[in-house]
Design a protein around this motif. Sequence first.
Motif, PDB file in Angstrom:
ATOM      1  N   VAL A 279       0.861  -1.182   0.000  1.00 24.60           N
ATOM      2  CA  VAL A 279       0.000   0.000   0.000  1.00 24.60           C
ATOM      3  C   VAL A 279       0.896   1.229   0.000  1.00 24.60           C
ATOM      4  N   GLY A 280       0.760   2.064  -1.031  1.00 26.08           N
ATOM      5  CA  GLY A 280       1.554   3.293  -1.118  1.00 26.08           C
ATOM      6  C   GLY A 280       0.819   4.454  -0.476  1.00 26.08           C
ATOM      7  N   VAL A 281       1.567   5.500  -0.134  1.00 31.04           N
ATOM      8  CA  VAL A 281       0.972   6.677   0.493  1.00 31.04           C
ATOM      9  C   VAL A 281       0.709   7.745  -0.559  1.00 31.04           C
ATOM     10  N   LEU A 282      -0.208   8.649  -0.255  1.00 29.68           N
ATOM     11  CA  LEU A 282      -0.603   9.727  -1.156  1.00 29.68           C
ATOM     12  C   LEU A 282      -0.571  11.038  -0.391  1.00 29.68           C
ATOM     13  N   GLY A 283       0.054  12.032  -0.959  1.00 29.70           N
ATOM     14  CA  GLY A 283       0.100  13.310  -0.257  1.00 29.70           C
ATOM     15  C   GLY A 283       0.649  14.419  -1.123  1.00 29.70           C
ATOM     16  N   THR A 284       0.624  15.614  -0.564  1.00 28.41           N
ATOM     17  CA  THR A 284       1.110  16.819  -1.218  1.00 28.41           C
ATOM     18  C   THR A 284       2.313  17.351  -0.449  1.00 28.41           C
ATOM     19  N   VAL A 285       3.390  17.639  -1.159  1.00 30.04           N
ATOM     20  CA  VAL A 285       4.608  18.195  -0.561  1.00 30.04           C
ATOM     21  C   VAL A 285       4.729  19.660  -0.959  1.00 30.04           C
ATOM     22  N   ARG A 286       4.939  20.510   0.024  1.00 28.63           N
ATOM     23  CA  ARG A 286       5.232  21.915  -0.240  1.00 28.63           C
ATOM     24  C   ARG A 286       6.489  22.288   0.534  1.00 28.63           C
ATOM     25  N   CYS A 287       7.311  23.138  -0.049  1.00 31.35           N
ATOM     26  CA  CYS A 287       8.486  23.620   0.663  1.00 31.35           C
ATOM     27  C   CYS A 287       8.844  25.011   0.168  1.00 31.35           C
ATOM     28  N   ALA A 288       9.636  25.712   0.956  1.00 34.38           N
ATOM     29  CA  ALA A 288      10.095  27.053   0.575  1.00 34.38           C
ATOM     30  C   ALA A 288      11.426  27.324   1.281  1.00 34.38           C
ATOM     31  N   PRO A 289      12.381  27.918   0.567  1.00 31.07           N
ATOM     32  CA  PRO A 289      12.379  28.128  -0.881  1.00 31.07           C
ATOM     33  C   PRO A 289      12.733  26.850  -1.623  1.00 31.07           C
ATOM     34  N   TRP A 290      12.751  26.911  -2.953  1.00 32.37           N
ATOM     35  CA  TRP A 290      13.132  25.753  -3.759  1.00 32.37           C
ATOM     36  C   TRP A 290      14.628  25.746  -4.065  1.00 32.37           C
ATOM     37  N   GLN A 291      15.353  26.737  -3.608  1.00 31.89           N
ATOM     38  CA  GLN A 291      16.798  26.793  -3.890  1.00 31.89           C
ATOM     39  C   GLN A 291      17.497  27.474  -2.720  1.00 31.89           C
ATOM     40  N   VAL A 292      18.767  27.184  -2.583  1.00 34.80           N
ATOM     41  CA  VAL A 292      19.582  27.778  -1.525  1.00 34.80           C
ATOM     42  C   VAL A 292      20.888  28.282  -2.153  1.00 34.80           C
ATOM     43  N   GLY A 297      19.234  23.406  -5.952  1.00 33.16           N
ATOM     44  CA  GLY A 297      17.839  23.648  -6.302  1.00 33.16           C
ATOM     45  C   GLY A 297      17.038  22.359  -6.336  1.00 33.16           C
ATOM     46  N   LEU A 298      15.736  22.497  -6.278  1.00 36.64           N
ATOM     47  CA  LEU A 298      14.817  21.363  -6.309  1.00 36.64           C
ATOM     48  C   LEU A 298      13.921  21.470  -7.539  1.00 36.64           C
ATOM     49  N   VAL A 299      13.628  20.334  -8.145  1.00 41.31           N
ATOM     50  CA  VAL A 299      12.826  20.283  -9.373  1.00 41.31           C
ATOM     51  C   VAL A 299      11.814  19.146  -9.245  1.00 41.31           C
ATOM     52  N   GLY A 300      10.625  19.343  -9.815  1.00 42.41           N
ATOM     53  CA  GLY A 300       9.625  18.277  -9.848  1.00 42.41           C
ATOM     54  C   GLY A 300       9.096  17.942  -8.471  1.00 42.41           C
TER      55      GLY A 300
END
Length: 442
Positions: A279-292, A297-300
């Motif tokens: 059974v896999g999990v389902l969710g939404t990921v949010r973060c800030a910022p996308w780069q340092v 940096g973060l993509v996708g």
Amino acid sequence: MTERDEIAVVGAGLAGCLLACYLARRGYPVALYERRPDPRTGTAERGRSINLALSERGLDALRRIGLEEQVLADALPMRGRMIHPVEGEPQFQSYSRAGDLAINSISRGALNNALLDAAAALPGVRVAFDHRLVGLDPLGPEMTFETPQGKVTATASVVLGADGAGSAVRGQLLAYGGLTESLDFLDYGYKELTIPPLGGEFALDPGALHIWPRGTSMMIALPNPDRSFTCTLFWPTHGTRSFASLSSPAAIEQFFATHYPDLVPLAPNLVDDYQHNPVGVLGTVRCAPWQVAGTVGLVGDAAHAIVPFYGQGANCAFEDVVELDRCLSECDDEWTAALPLFQHRRRDNAEAIARMALANFVEMRDKVASPLFRTRKKVEHALESALPGRYVSQYEQVSFSTVPYAQVRHRVRRQHAVAGAVAAGAAALVLGGIGAALGRRR
């Protein structure tokens, strides 16, 4: 073109491999790091494929580097939804007014392998498998990996995390204090089942995405080139009618016979798949910022993972790659300018599709089988005919265009105002006609 410093891409999944292709095209040497062994030589993890619905945003990204035709050779077009009620015949709902537009079912593994082959074949790209990121200093930037031979370190001019929802790069930046994150998990999980070919042919219509809406839960099925279907159950994780409520073979058989009766004769391995696939999990990921610091940096999904109910996860990640490439061009390859610009351009769009994906879960689970929903779709298609260019359904804008997701949401709000005005005008004409008729009678 002047010689450029090496870029590290962490994650050789869909987004990472595509990103490596784009960067190599710009003349960058690329080190592509992947924690898994080479997926092209191993066995896929059981029950983890989740077929993808590749649509225009993803195809646009592939088209720009000449991979669209090759990828579509392994895909199957789906021009609408096939709704399976508990009783009665399935009903087809076209995705577009003319019925000619399609999303494309493709195996995640097949697409990943095609992109990995394309990246590895490019000059300047090297791929390191069995490298799990366990340390990251953004100021170097310097990376530490665990490998079968022990820990190794590596440096790069820029590190890009394309390593999915559970991103190790994001985790390292979080530990470093470079960002904040929120993870919003649903009380739902997913499990895969398989419908094999029947007599050597597809057991269901291969030109549709099949949906079994059941109110608080659902199942979908997407076709594969080998004439099988990959089914995915989206069920609550706890309570009655949940993954936790079924354990014995008899209980599994009884439940499916009651709620998915047309599936049972088509899935001879139903009980085995159900008991042994995870059974896999389902969710939404949010973060800030996308780069340092303009160096990491973060993509996708690493930056903005979403639930899969609009079929836009991979498409959105591919669109990220196109936008990052565009930002690099506009910033003359100055990463300290390009990475913040990329975040600025994509953040609202990522949030827009995250919200639309959650809303579409409710639509697929609860609404698609209702007569009211079918009537609304007919009205939408009629408005598209009556108001060409002025009224385009949200689904068509998301799946069959590259209009930014945030703009789609704004356009849909405006269209609802137009539709309301049309409806009010029609009502006024009807009422006016009735009034005139009554006046003549007097």
